[in-house]
Design a protein around this motif. Structure first.
Motif, PDB file in Angstrom:
ATOM      1  N   MET A  74       0.836  -1.175   0.000  1.00 41.09           N
ATOM      2  CA  MET A  74       0.000   0.000   0.000  1.00 41.09           C
ATOM      3  C   MET A  74       0.888   1.248   0.000  1.00 41.09           C
ATOM      4  SD  MET A  74      -3.266   0.375   2.515  1.00 41.09           S
ATOM      5  CE  MET A  74      -4.739  -0.107   1.686  1.00 41.09           C
ATOM      6  N   THR A  75       0.552   2.218  -0.796  1.00 39.92           N
ATOM      7  CA  THR A  75       1.363   3.432  -0.883  1.00 39.92           C
ATOM      8  C   THR A  75       1.113   4.335   0.311  1.00 39.92           C
ATOM      9  OG1 THR A  75      -0.284   4.732  -2.068  1.00 39.92           O
ATOM     10  CG2 THR A  75       1.199   3.355  -3.412  1.00 39.92           C
ATOM     11  N   GLN A  76       2.003   5.267   0.492  1.00 41.52           N
ATOM     12  CA  GLN A  76       1.881   6.263   1.562  1.00 41.52           C
ATOM     13  C   GLN A  76       0.568   7.032   1.412  1.00 41.52           C
ATOM     14  OE1 GLN A  76       4.741   6.373   3.436  1.00 41.52           O
ATOM     15  NE2 GLN A  76       4.278   7.982   4.868  1.00 41.52           N
ATOM     16  N   GLN A  77       0.219   7.363   0.176  1.00 44.38           N
ATOM     17  CA  GLN A  77      -1.020   8.095  -0.071  1.00 44.38           C
ATOM     18  C   GLN A  77      -2.230   7.258   0.303  1.00 44.38           C
ATOM     19  OE1 GLN A  77      -0.759   9.259  -4.175  1.00 44.38           O
ATOM     20  NE2 GLN A  77       0.483  11.062  -3.719  1.00 44.38           N
ATOM     21  N   SER A  78      -2.228   5.998  -0.061  1.00 46.28           N
ATOM     22  CA  SER A  78      -3.346   5.113   0.258  1.00 46.28           C
ATOM     23  C   SER A  78      -3.502   4.962   1.764  1.00 46.28           C
ATOM     24  CB  SER A  78      -3.152   3.740  -0.371  1.00 46.28           C
ATOM     25  OG  SER A  78      -3.134   3.836  -1.772  1.00 46.28           O
ATOM     26  N   LEU A  79      -2.397   4.824   2.456  1.00 43.95           N
ATOM     27  CA  LEU A  79      -2.441   4.703   3.914  1.00 43.95           C
ATOM     28  C   LEU A  79      -3.016   5.960   4.548  1.00 43.95           C
ATOM     29  CD1 LEU A  79       0.986   2.969   4.637  1.00 43.95           C
ATOM     30  CD2 LEU A  79      -1.296   1.983   4.903  1.00 43.95           C
ATOM     31  N   LYS A 104      -6.481   6.261   6.674  1.00 46.24           N
ATOM     32  CA  LYS A 104      -6.452   6.806   8.030  1.00 46.24           C
ATOM     33  C   LYS A 104      -7.438   7.966   8.161  1.00 46.24           C
ATOM     34  CE  LYS A 104      -3.362   9.354  11.081  1.00 46.24           C
ATOM     35  NZ  LYS A 104      -2.056  10.004  11.174  1.00 46.24           N
ATOM     36  N   MET A 105      -7.425   8.855   7.190  1.00 53.36           N
ATOM     37  CA  MET A 105      -8.316  10.011   7.218  1.00 53.36           C
ATOM     38  C   MET A 105      -9.776   9.567   7.114  1.00 53.36           C
ATOM     39  SD  MET A 105      -8.223  13.257   7.700  1.00 53.36           S
ATOM     40  CE  MET A 105      -6.457  13.424   7.590  1.00 53.36           C
ATOM     41  N   MET A 158      -2.825  19.073  -0.924  1.00 52.01           N
ATOM     42  CA  MET A 158      -4.090  18.406  -0.602  1.00 52.01           C
ATOM     43  C   MET A 158      -4.095  17.914   0.851  1.00 52.01           C
ATOM     44  SD  MET A 158      -6.056  18.468  -3.335  1.00 52.01           S
ATOM     45  CE  MET A 158      -7.208  17.125  -3.183  1.00 52.01           C
ATOM     46  N   VAL A 159      -2.964  17.406   1.320  1.00 50.93           N
ATOM     47  CA  VAL A 159      -2.866  16.940   2.703  1.00 50.93           C
ATOM     48  C   VAL A 159      -3.086  18.105   3.662  1.00 50.93           C
ATOM     49  CG1 VAL A 159      -1.263  16.047   4.464  1.00 50.93           C
ATOM     50  CG2 VAL A 159      -1.420  14.928   2.237  1.00 50.93           C
ATOM     51  N   ALA A 160      -2.435  19.220   3.389  1.00 49.05           N
ATOM     52  CA  ALA A 160      -2.583  20.394   4.257  1.00 49.05           C
ATOM     53  C   ALA A 160      -4.036  20.870   4.288  1.00 49.05           C
ATOM     54  CB  ALA A 160      -1.660  21.517   3.778  1.00 49.05           C
ATOM     55  N   GLU A 161      -4.669  20.913   3.124  1.00 52.39           N
ATOM     56  CA  GLU A 161      -6.066  21.336   3.053  1.00 52.39           C
ATOM     57  C   GLU A 161      -6.980  20.342   3.766  1.00 52.39           C
ATOM     58  OE1 GLU A 161      -6.965  21.923  -1.070  1.00 52.39           O
ATOM     59  OE2 GLU A 161      -5.587  23.605  -1.257  1.00 52.39           O
ATOM     60  N   MET A 162      -6.718  19.060   3.576  1.00 51.09           N
ATOM     61  CA  MET A 162      -7.531  18.024   4.213  1.00 51.09           C
ATOM     62  C   MET A 162      -7.442  18.116   5.726  1.00 51.09           C
ATOM     63  SD  MET A 162      -9.534  15.445   3.646  1.00 51.09           S
ATOM     64  CE  MET A 162     -10.445  15.095   5.128  1.00 51.09           C
ATOM     65  N   GLU A 163      -6.257  18.348   6.223  1.00 49.97           N
ATOM     66  CA  GLU A 163      -6.075  18.439   7.666  1.00 49.97           C
ATOM     67  C   GLU A 163      -6.771  19.668   8.240  1.00 49.97           C
ATOM     68  OE1 GLU A 163      -1.898  17.782   8.432  1.00 49.97           O
ATOM     69  OE2 GLU A 163      -2.120  15.663   7.908  1.00 49.97           O
ATOM     70  N   LYS A 164      -6.795  20.760   7.499  1.00 46.59           N
ATOM     71  CA  LYS A 164      -7.531  21.946   7.951  1.00 46.59           C
ATOM     72  C   LYS A 164      -9.024  21.658   8.012  1.00 46.59           C
ATOM     73  CE  LYS A 164      -4.312  25.434   6.253  1.00 46.59           C
ATOM     74  NZ  LYS A 164      -4.093  26.508   5.280  1.00 46.59           N
ATOM     75  N   VAL A 165      -9.548  20.995   6.984  1.00 45.06           N
ATOM     76  CA  VAL A 165     -10.973  20.658   6.945  1.00 45.06           C
ATOM     77  C   VAL A 165     -11.308  19.700   8.085  1.00 45.06           C
ATOM     78  CG1 VAL A 165     -12.751  19.468   5.593  1.00 45.06           C
ATOM     79  CG2 VAL A 165     -11.237  21.099   4.478  1.00 45.06           C
ATOM     80  N   ARG A 166     -10.469  18.682   8.265  1.00 46.07           N
ATOM     81  CA  ARG A 166     -10.692  17.722   9.354  1.00 46.07           C
ATOM     82  C   ARG A 166     -10.634  18.397  10.710  1.00 46.07           C
ATOM     83  NH1 ARG A 166      -6.055  14.328  10.767  1.00 46.07           N
ATOM     84  NH2 ARG A 166      -5.424  16.397  11.386  1.00 46.07           N
ATOM     85  N   ASP A 167      -9.642  19.273  10.916  1.00 44.58           N
ATOM     86  CA  ASP A 167      -9.498  19.959  12.197  1.00 44.58           C
ATOM     87  C   ASP A 167     -10.697  20.860  12.485  1.00 44.58           C
ATOM     88  OD1 ASP A 167      -7.090  18.670  12.541  1.00 44.58           O
ATOM     89  OD2 ASP A 167      -5.851  20.422  12.047  1.00 44.58           O
ATOM     90  N   ALA A 168     -11.191  21.547  11.469  1.00 44.67           N
ATOM     91  CA  ALA A 168     -12.369  22.399  11.654  1.00 44.67           C
ATOM     92  C   ALA A 168     -13.592  21.555  12.002  1.00 44.67           C
ATOM     93  CB  ALA A 168     -12.637  23.222  10.391  1.00 44.67           C
ATOM     94  N   GLN A 186     -19.910  20.356   7.061  1.00 39.25           N
ATOM     95  CA  GLN A 186     -18.476  20.137   7.210  1.00 39.25           C
ATOM     96  C   GLN A 186     -18.112  18.692   6.888  1.00 39.25           C
ATOM     97  OE1 GLN A 186     -17.977  21.753  11.230  1.00 39.25           O
ATOM     98  NE2 GLN A 186     -16.614  23.276  10.336  1.00 39.25           N
ATOM     99  N   SER A 187     -18.991  17.775   7.254  1.00 39.54           N
ATOM    100  CA  SER A 187     -18.751  16.368   6.943  1.00 39.54           C
ATOM    101  C   SER A 187     -18.728  16.150   5.433  1.00 39.54           C
ATOM    102  CB  SER A 187     -19.843  15.496   7.583  1.00 39.54           C
ATOM    103  OG  SER A 187     -19.695  14.153   7.205  1.00 39.54           O
ATOM    104  N   LYS A 188     -19.659  16.771   4.735  1.00 39.88           N
ATOM    105  CA  LYS A 188     -19.702  16.656   3.273  1.00 39.88           C
ATOM    106  C   LYS A 188     -18.456  17.268   2.642  1.00 39.88           C
ATOM    107  CE  LYS A 188     -24.734  16.632   3.031  1.00 39.88           C
ATOM    108  NZ  LYS A 188     -25.930  17.423   2.727  1.00 39.88           N
ATOM    109  N   ALA A 189     -18.023  18.406   3.168  1.00 43.42           N
ATOM    110  CA  ALA A 189     -16.822  19.057   2.639  1.00 43.42           C
ATOM    111  C   ALA A 189     -15.600  18.168   2.849  1.00 43.42           C
ATOM    112  CB  ALA A 189     -16.610  20.415   3.303  1.00 43.42           C
ATOM    113  N   ALA A 190     -15.521  17.546   4.011  1.00 41.22           N
ATOM    114  CA  ALA A 190     -14.393  16.657   4.296  1.00 41.22           C
ATOM    115  C   ALA A 190     -14.429  15.430   3.385  1.00 41.22           C
ATOM    116  CB  ALA A 190     -14.406  16.226   5.765  1.00 41.22           C
TER     117      ALA A 190
END
Length: 94
Positions: A1-6, A10-11, A72-82, A50-54
């Protein structure tokens, strides 16, 4: 499994857990008094948005190129954190 897939798996697990907890809170909110129920409904709508956006951001990540992955990771983490912050705030109000 690639780093991206992992990372995506996880997310997804984190978002699934938040959504499950959100559903539990929604059931609790239904038991609240009528005046409080309206406030809970409004907050629940915000959480659902927010759930739909995530979920949308997570879907976008699945097709991200290596060049856009870090952004994309940085943006995803901001959405998840919010989403997480909003969830915990709502939970403290119920």
């Amino acid at each position: 499994m690639t780093q991206q897939s992992l990372y995506i798996e996880k997310m997804k697990a984190q978002l699934d857990e938040l959504n499950a907890n959100m559903n539990k809170l929604q059931a609790k909110a239904h038991e609240a008094k009528e005046d409080a129920r309206d406030m809970y409904k409004a907050e629940m709508l915000k959480l659902q948005d927010q759930s739909k956006a995530a979920a949308s951001r997570l879907a976008d990540m699945k097709s991200a190129s290596e060049e856009t992955w870090e952004t994309m990771v940085a943006e995803m983490e901001k959405v998840r954190d919010a989403f997480t912050h909003s969830f915990h705030y709502f939970k403290s109000q119920v």
